[in-house]
Design a protein around this motif. Structure first.
Motif, PDB file in Angstrom:
ATOM      1  N   TYR A 227     -43.593  51.455  57.137  1.00  0.00           N
ATOM      2  CA  TYR A 227     -43.660  50.620  55.923  1.00  0.00           C
ATOM      3  C   TYR A 227     -42.617  49.516  55.977  1.00  0.00           C
ATOM      4  CZ  TYR A 227     -43.492  48.807  51.238  1.00  0.00           C
ATOM      5  OH  TYR A 227     -43.500  47.938  50.168  1.00  0.00           O
ATOM      6  N   LYS A 328     -48.577  51.431  47.943  1.00  0.00           N
ATOM      7  CA  LYS A 328     -48.656  51.064  49.378  1.00  0.00           C
ATOM      8  C   LYS A 328     -47.680  51.880  50.213  1.00  0.00           C
ATOM      9  CE  LYS A 328     -49.994  48.540  52.908  1.00  0.00           C
ATOM     10  NZ  LYS A 328     -51.363  48.687  53.470  1.00  0.00           N
ATOM     11  N   VAL A 329     -46.433  51.994  49.743  1.00  0.00           N
ATOM     12  CA  VAL A 329     -45.446  52.733  50.556  1.00  0.00           C
ATOM     13  C   VAL A 329     -45.828  54.203  50.635  1.00  0.00           C
ATOM     14  CG1 VAL A 329     -43.826  53.173  48.643  1.00  0.00           C
ATOM     15  CG2 VAL A 329     -42.977  53.126  50.992  1.00  0.00           C
ATOM     16  N   MET A 332     -48.755  54.532  53.180  1.00  0.00           N
ATOM     17  CA  MET A 332     -48.337  54.374  54.582  1.00  0.00           C
ATOM     18  C   MET A 332     -47.449  55.531  55.012  1.00  0.00           C
ATOM     19  SD  MET A 332     -47.684  50.313  55.117  1.00  0.00           S
ATOM     20  CE  MET A 332     -47.632  50.458  56.908  1.00  0.00           C
TER      21      MET A 332
END
Ligand code: P6P
Length: 340
Positions: A227, A328-329, A332
């Motif tokens: 990330y 998102k983090v 991922m």
């Protein structure tokens, strides 16, 4: 906001109380007491360089951290002010081992308890970077008229009645959330009042700033490393590389994240499997504020506010801020780790 339209914290909390006929005004009164403590601490912080209160106290707190003189001053100020409040039955402080129950009749019959980190980011005091007071207000679960129990202070963040912080930065601000909204008040020194300056704060759904102690990168999981590489990749359409901002003071980093959007994280790593930040004193109040403003906060698996606390000083990993950046983090980090 023009001078003539100043709305003080007192006026604002009274207006808010009037919206709910059944409200007694006790929560508003408690918020004003916390604001008073903030003004007293602010006075000490603002002149720290000129009085003998910079530097270390020569003692350590329950966390095993060296206490700065201002840590102790802030802690004692909050304990004193809240002891004299008519709306606080007891407190728990990040600086002290156990909770404190106020025994006088008024306090024993109060329905709220307060947890606080009296001066978060205090390692920044001597270099004049932003520091802050973080507070949480819960309705007590023990019976009115009795002594507070540990259960009053081990409630999950989704039981919070209000939470906020006072940031001693380029200006002094008090930001607090109830379940309805997040509002910011700037201290007007000439009248000694916090005045409404940031009504109805919303955390932007996306952002371009990530905030983490990148020095810990080698201890992060492979997913998290991927990330961080993603953040630094050139991708003009998606507005990357992002900017990295980290001042080592959660209040300062979170206030920027709340206002401008972004992602703040203090992840678990190989040497700190639960991360560093305290659930009850830092992560829950900040999660309550950010989520009331439309952001999200996770420990990597579940919403911070849904964690059932087991110890007063327990630590949790935290990913908090703009909804799309947190999602998102987590995606991922999980995807990569799931593969590993
Ligand atoms: P590190 C300050 O000591 C604090 O509790 C938070 O305010 C801050 O976000 C974090 O620790 C900084 O920790 O390990 O990056 O110095």
């Amino acid at each position: 906001m023009l001078q003539g339209q100043l709305i003080t914290l007192d006026e604002f909390t009274i207006q808010e109380t009037r919206k709910f006929p059944q409200a007694t005004g006790e929560l508003s009164s408690l918020l004003r007491d916390i604001a008073l403590a903030g003004k007293i601490i602010n006075k000490q912080v603002r002149k720290a360089g000129l009085s003998d209160i910079l530097g270390k106290q020569g003692t350590s707190n329950i966390q095993g951290e060296e206490q700065m003189k201002l840590d102790v001053i802030a802690d004692e100020t909050l304990i004193h002010v809240l002891k004299n409040s008519t709306d606080c039955a007891g407190i728990a402080s990040e600086e002290n081992d156990d909770h404190v129950s106020y025994e006088d009749t008024f306090s024993a019959n109060s329905k709220y308890v307060v947890l606080f980190d009296p001066l978060d980011g205090s390692s920044n005091i001597d270099v004049n970077a932003s520091i802050g007071t973080i507070f949480s207000i819960y309705r007590r679960v023990s019976e009115l008229g009795t002594t507070c129990t540990e259960a009053d202070f081990l409630q999950p963040g989704n039981k919070l009645m209000a939470a906020g912080y006072i940031i001693y930065g380029s200006s002094t601000m008090m930001v607090y959330a109830t379940r309805l909204s997040v509002n910011g008040f700037t201290l007007e020194p000439s009248i000694g009042e916090f005045c409404l300056s940031h009504p109805n704060i919303k955390c932007p759904e996306n952002g371009k700033i990530y905030s983490v102690n990148q020095g810990n990168m080698n201890k992060f999981s492979d997913g998290l490393k991927s990330y961080l590489e993603y953040c630094m990749e050139v991708n003009k359409e998606e507005g990357r590389p992002y900017s990295h901002r980290y001042i080592g003071s959660m209040v300062g980093d979170l206030h920027r994240t709340l206002i401008k959007g972004g992602l703040f994280m203090y992840p678990a790593d190989k040497s700190s499997p639960n991360g560093k930040l305290r659930l009850q004193y830092e992560c829950n109040p900040m999660a309550f504020i950010v989520e009331a403003a439309g952001g999200i906060a996770s420990n990597g698996d579940i919403d911070i506010l849904d964690i059932m606390p087991t110890e007063l000083h327990q630590r949790v990993p935290v990913y908090i801020g703009s909804k799309k950046m947190v999602e998102k983090v987590l995606a991922m980090a999980h995807a990569k780790d799931a593969v590993a």
